[in-house]
Scaffold this active site. Structure first.
Site, PDB file in Angstrom:
ATOM      1  N   HIS A 196       0.754  -1.124   0.068  1.00  0.00           N
ATOM      2  CA  HIS A 196      -0.068  -0.139   0.090  1.00  0.00           C
ATOM      3  C   HIS A 196       0.881   1.457   0.027  1.00  0.00           C
ATOM      4  O   HIS A 196       0.263   2.229  -0.240  1.00  0.00           O
ATOM      5  CB  HIS A 196      -1.148   0.048   1.034  1.00  0.00           C
ATOM      6  CG  HIS A 196      -2.341  -0.842   0.782  1.00  0.00           C
ATOM      7  ND1 HIS A 196      -2.297  -2.313   1.065  1.00  0.00           N
ATOM      8  CD2 HIS A 196      -3.099  -0.718  -0.300  1.00  0.00           C
ATOM      9  CE1 HIS A 196      -3.282  -2.916   0.442  1.00  0.00           C
ATOM     10  NE2 HIS A 196      -3.966  -1.864  -0.306  1.00  0.00           N
ATOM     11  N   ARG A 303     -11.274   3.085  -1.555  1.00  0.00           N
ATOM     12  CA  ARG A 303     -10.821   2.420  -0.502  1.00  0.00           C
ATOM     13  C   ARG A 303     -11.399   3.161   0.423  1.00  0.00           C
ATOM     14  O   ARG A 303     -10.313   3.914   1.283  1.00  0.00           O
ATOM     15  CB  ARG A 303      -9.306   2.324  -0.788  1.00  0.00           C
ATOM     16  CG  ARG A 303      -8.919   1.440  -2.057  1.00  0.00           C
ATOM     17  CD  ARG A 303      -7.087   1.172  -1.666  1.00  0.00           C
ATOM     18  NE  ARG A 303      -6.848   0.090  -2.377  1.00  0.00           N
ATOM     19  CZ  ARG A 303      -6.130   0.191  -3.719  1.00  0.00           C
ATOM     20  NH1 ARG A 303      -6.314   1.342  -4.358  1.00  0.00           N
ATOM     21  NH2 ARG A 303      -5.968  -0.744  -4.402  1.00  0.00           N
ATOM     22  N   ARG A 339     -15.860   0.656  -1.772  1.00  0.00           N
ATOM     23  CA  ARG A 339     -15.575  -0.658  -1.179  1.00  0.00           C
ATOM     24  C   ARG A 339     -15.744  -0.541   0.470  1.00  0.00           C
ATOM     25  O   ARG A 339     -15.182   0.464   0.957  1.00  0.00           O
ATOM     26  CB  ARG A 339     -14.282  -0.916  -1.456  1.00  0.00           C
ATOM     27  CG  ARG A 339     -13.825  -2.355  -0.960  1.00  0.00           C
ATOM     28  CD  ARG A 339     -12.420  -2.705  -1.259  1.00  0.00           C
ATOM     29  NE  ARG A 339     -11.349  -2.040  -0.706  1.00  0.00           N
ATOM     30  CZ  ARG A 339     -10.038  -2.394  -1.169  1.00  0.00           C
ATOM     31  NH1 ARG A 339      -9.764  -3.217  -1.968  1.00  0.00           N
ATOM     32  NH2 ARG A 339      -9.339  -1.639  -0.273  1.00  0.00           N
ATOM     33  N   GLU A 439     -10.965 -11.620  -5.422  1.00  0.00           N
ATOM     34  CA  GLU A 439      -9.437 -11.413  -5.057  1.00  0.00           C
ATOM     35  C   GLU A 439      -8.724 -12.237  -4.196  1.00  0.00           C
ATOM     36  O   GLU A 439      -7.856 -12.502  -3.898  1.00  0.00           O
ATOM     37  CB  GLU A 439      -9.083 -10.189  -4.433  1.00  0.00           C
ATOM     38  CG  GLU A 439     -10.023  -9.826  -3.238  1.00  0.00           C
ATOM     39  CD  GLU A 439      -9.690  -8.520  -2.592  1.00  0.00           C
ATOM     40  OE1 GLU A 439      -8.697  -7.877  -2.888  1.00  0.00           O
ATOM     41  OE2 GLU A 439     -10.501  -7.851  -1.630  1.00  0.00           O
ATOM     42  N   ASP A 463      -4.504  -8.811  -4.538  1.00  0.00           N
ATOM     43  CA  ASP A 463      -4.581  -9.974  -3.772  1.00  0.00           C
ATOM     44  C   ASP A 463      -4.464 -11.097  -4.408  1.00  0.00           C
ATOM     45  O   ASP A 463      -4.291 -12.281  -3.954  1.00  0.00           O
ATOM     46  CB  ASP A 463      -5.699  -9.723  -2.684  1.00  0.00           C
ATOM     47  CG  ASP A 463      -5.420  -8.613  -1.609  1.00  0.00           C
ATOM     48  OD1 ASP A 463      -4.295  -8.973  -1.025  1.00  0.00           O
ATOM     49  OD2 ASP A 463      -6.189  -7.686  -1.314  1.00  0.00           O
ATOM     50  N   ARG A 473       2.417  -9.955  -0.748  1.00  0.00           N
ATOM     51  CA  ARG A 473       2.438  -8.796  -1.623  1.00  0.00           C
ATOM     52  C   ARG A 473       3.549  -7.746  -1.337  1.00  0.00           C
ATOM     53  O   ARG A 473       3.952  -6.676  -1.998  1.00  0.00           O
ATOM     54  CB  ARG A 473       1.081  -8.501  -2.235  1.00  0.00           C
ATOM     55  CG  ARG A 473       0.407  -7.774  -1.053  1.00  0.00           C
ATOM     56  CD  ARG A 473      -1.098  -7.269  -1.211  1.00  0.00           C
ATOM     57  NE  ARG A 473      -1.275  -6.017  -1.491  1.00  0.00           N
ATOM     58  CZ  ARG A 473      -2.394  -5.490  -1.740  1.00  0.00           C
ATOM     59  NH1 ARG A 473      -3.623  -6.126  -1.840  1.00  0.00           N
ATOM     60  NH2 ARG A 473      -2.897  -4.312  -2.108  1.00  0.00           N
ATOM     61  N   CYS A 510      -9.729  -3.782 -10.686  1.00  0.00           N
ATOM     62  CA  CYS A 510      -9.407  -2.518  -9.897  1.00  0.00           C
ATOM     63  C   CYS A 510      -8.054  -2.615  -9.262  1.00  0.00           C
ATOM     64  O   CYS A 510      -7.708  -1.919  -8.641  1.00  0.00           O
ATOM     65  CB  CYS A 510     -10.358  -2.148  -9.040  1.00  0.00           C
ATOM     66  SG  CYS A 510     -10.663  -3.327  -7.670  1.00  0.00           S
TER      67      CYS A 510
HETATM   68  C1  PEP Z   1      -6.495  -5.676  -4.863  1.00  0.00           C
HETATM   69  O1  PEP Z   1      -6.318  -6.438  -4.084  1.00  0.00           O
HETATM   70  O2  PEP Z   1      -6.237  -5.655  -6.023  1.00  0.00           O
HETATM   71  C2  PEP Z   1      -7.227  -4.388  -4.628  1.00  0.00           C
HETATM   72  C3  PEP Z   1      -7.580  -3.504  -5.453  1.00  0.00           C
HETATM   73  O3  PEP Z   1      -7.281  -4.001  -3.146  1.00  0.00           O
HETATM   74  P1  PEP Z   1      -6.346  -3.691  -2.080  1.00  0.00           P
HETATM   75  O4  PEP Z   1      -4.932  -3.412  -3.018  1.00  0.00           O
HETATM   76  O5  PEP Z   1      -6.836  -2.259  -1.558  1.00  0.00           O
HETATM   77  O6  PEP Z   1      -6.117  -4.762  -1.352  1.00  0.00           O
HETATM   78 MG    MG Z   2      -7.356  -6.215  -1.954  1.00  0.00          MG
END
Ligand code: PEP
Ligand code: MG
Length: 589
Positions: A196, A303, A339, A439, A463, A473, A510
């Protein structure tokens, strides 16, 4: 002064752009060093501050020494003896006092510089014992700086010029508090392009490199660097020739960006007339400006958890309602997908509600947490429902769904909220559409069972890749295994899209792959209906769409079925992009 030798360090490009300037080193768990000039009459006060901080540090060290001695014995407590020696070392402390007077800068800056000089001299010694004293000096300096700050946590306080931040890691809860104008770019030792910190850097249009192992130990505050977020390179002490080379690259990229900016009002339609819904992801209501400035069609992912990470702790229904309603109104006539809360994993709220877990990405995260805390979840659902009255295109989406049963439980709570609001006479859109993020592989594989319960899917590739390939990740050590084009991932995407179409609903993407223009043809070729990218990537993706024929995208996706490695698939994607829009590779590789 002798010019320092140029040094080039390699990490993982995480957010495009070039940043040039001095670095600010955020050592683990410490504060950046405030740096400002003192007024002529400010010196006595500065001396008193230092004295008080040294006294407090001494007191703390004695305290710890006693406690550690009682529990672990005097050997272990010895390290604090060494720390005390630093605090009591007259030559060290006198040098700090003297330089504050001479240089007339704040004591944090001088203390940090003097300590770093001492530490570096010691590190060059042949003697192991003396080299270890460098660590003591750095540790105790951190403690004194902490005491000077009085426990305050304004990460960028006192910065006079913007800097390139260098840190081991930057939690999203700290990044949300950043003042963008004070930062040129970000480099972290940990993390990968879908952690993130990287996602936020892209959203903030901040050049960034992640996964640059050991970088904190190789730099000192104030050293000049060039950060190239496309190639993942950090040049330390750049030569004049290197500075010129990078300003040429930056100028070239700016020309391309300027041309792409003209696409703002253009449609995302392929050359053979296939229209794609190209929307953008946001973290904060203020990001709506960036969505509109980049010419996206609405918001494909809001988000919402970032509202929970800022100051003020957990937002109640009113605060959430105001945020969602603001986004809903401002994005009109376009739509927005909100979301529901996705806390957990690497997104921990500042309020620290989530207990530490051994495997946070496999743990109490997102919908799991919400279903276990119905009061928290319903507060959010009510706020979203109320906001839906302001925009008929407002939709809701549940994250981290692993089974159809979870959708039923979430929908049941949503129905409860609707009943309550109706009884209270509060307006909302009764036809509010519900979708889920796909995901987790189990959700992708059971997409046919989930589809009848929802109106759309949005594939969270960030994810989905991590859970399919068992690649954390945010772990830079396995970042090379993180492949969105891996055949297993592609099979799950294909399966999800086909299931949704069988049930008459649509599928978007997304995750960060939606913002990687090199992968745009592949996703469209697999039948994805919508792409939601980080705002700065929207013009790049649009450019690809407008140079593409759907038929050639489908050919590419078909050919990918027969390929056994992600690398092979990626190379084919790149070849296609090089043929139809080569300039994009300047910005995206
Ligand atoms: C994802 O997992 O691709 C996603 C868009 O959500 P986040 O990156 O917030 O986990
Ligand atoms: Mg995600």
């Amino acid at each position: 002064m002798e010019a320092q030798r140029e040094l080039e360090l390699k990490g993982i490009g995480a957010s495009p752009g070039i940043a040039t300037g001095p670095v600010l080193l955020l050592r683990a768990d410490d504060h950046p060093v405030p740096d400002y000039a003192l007024p002529a009459d400010g010196i006595p006060r500065e001396m008193l501050r230092l004295e008080a901080a040294l006294l407090e540090t001494r007191r703390q060290l004695h305290d710890i020494q006693t406690r550690v001695g009682e529990v672990l014995g005097s050997d272990s407590a010895g390290i604090f003896e060494a720390h005390l020696q630093v605090v009591d070392d007259p030559s060290f402390v006198d040098e700090v006092y003297r330089e504050v007077r001479v240089k007339r800068r704040n004591v944090e800056r001088i203390l940090s510089d003097v300590a770093e000089r001492y530490a570096r001299t010691l590190l060059q010694m042949d003697d192991d014992y003396l080299r270890e004293r460098a660590t003591d000096i750095r540790d105790v300096t951190r403690r004194i700086l902490g005491n000077l700050a009085g426990g305050g946590r304004d990460l960028l306080a006192g910065l006079e010029t913007p800097r390139v931040l260098i840190a081991r890691d930057l939690p999203p809860s700290e990044m949300v508090a950043f003042d963008r104008r004070r930062i040129l770019g970000i480099v972290t030792e940990l993390g990968s392009p879908t952690s993130h910190v990287a996602i936020m850097a892209r959203a903030m249009d901040l050049p960034a490199i992640v996964g640059m192992s050991g970088v904190c130990g190789k730099l000192a505050d104030g050293e000049r660097v060039i950060l190239d977020g496309v190639r993942g390179r950090l040049v330390v002490h750049p030569t004049a020739a290197r500075e010129e080379e990078y300003s040429r690259i930056a100028r070239n990229r700016a020309v391309i960006q300027k041309r792409l900016a003209k696409l703002k009002a253009e449609e995302a339609v392929t050359r053979d007339g296939h229209a794609v819904v190209l929307s953008a992801n946001i973290e904060m209501p203020s990001d709506v400006d960036a969505v509109q400035a980049r010419g996206a069609r609405g918001i494909g992912l809001f988000r919402s958890e970032y509202l929970f990470m800022g100051e003020g702790g957990e937002p109640g229904e009113e605060r959430q309602y105001r945020a969602y309603a603001e986004v809903a109104r401002r994005i009109m006539p376009e739509s927005v997908i909100i979301r529901t809360l996705d806390l957990g994993g690497d997104k921990i709220s500042a309020a620290g509600k989530i207990p530490e877990e051994a495997n946070p990405f496999l743990g109490w995260r997102a919908i799991r947490l919400c279903l276990d805390r119905p009061a928290l979840f319903k507060t959010q659902l009510r706020a979203i429902l109320r906001a839906s009255d302001h925009n008929p295109g407002l939709r809701i989406m549940y994250p981290m769904i692993s089974s159809a049963g979870e959708v039923d439980r979430a929908n049941a709570l949503l129905e409860e909220c609707k009943t309550e609001l109706t009884a209270e006479g509060v307006a909302f859109n009764p036809d509010l559409e519900v979708g889920v993020m796909i995901e987790i592989p189990s959700a992708a594989l059971t997409a046919d069972l989930i589809a009848p319960k929802v109106k759309f899917f949005s594939i969270g590739t960030n994810d989905l890749v991590q859970y399919t390939l068992a690649v954390d990740r945010v772990n830079e050590r396995v970042a090379h295994l993180y492949e969105p084009t891996h055949p297993a991932v592609l099979q799950l995407i294909r399966h999800t899209v086909e299931a949704s179409h069988r049930h008459g609903i649509w599928t978007g993407v997304c995750g960060e792959t939606a913002g990687n223009p090199i992968l745009t043809p592949l996703l469209l070729g697999m039948g994805v209906d919508e792409l939601s990218a980080t705002p700065p990537a929207v013009p790049l993706v649009k450019e690809i769409i407008r140079h593409l024929r759907l038929a050639e995208a489908q050919d590419l996706a078909e050919a990918a079925r027969g390929m056994s490695t992600g690398q092979e698939v990626f190379e084919c994607c790149r070849t296609l992009v090089r043929r139809i829009a080569p300039e994009i590779l300047e910005l995206a590789e």
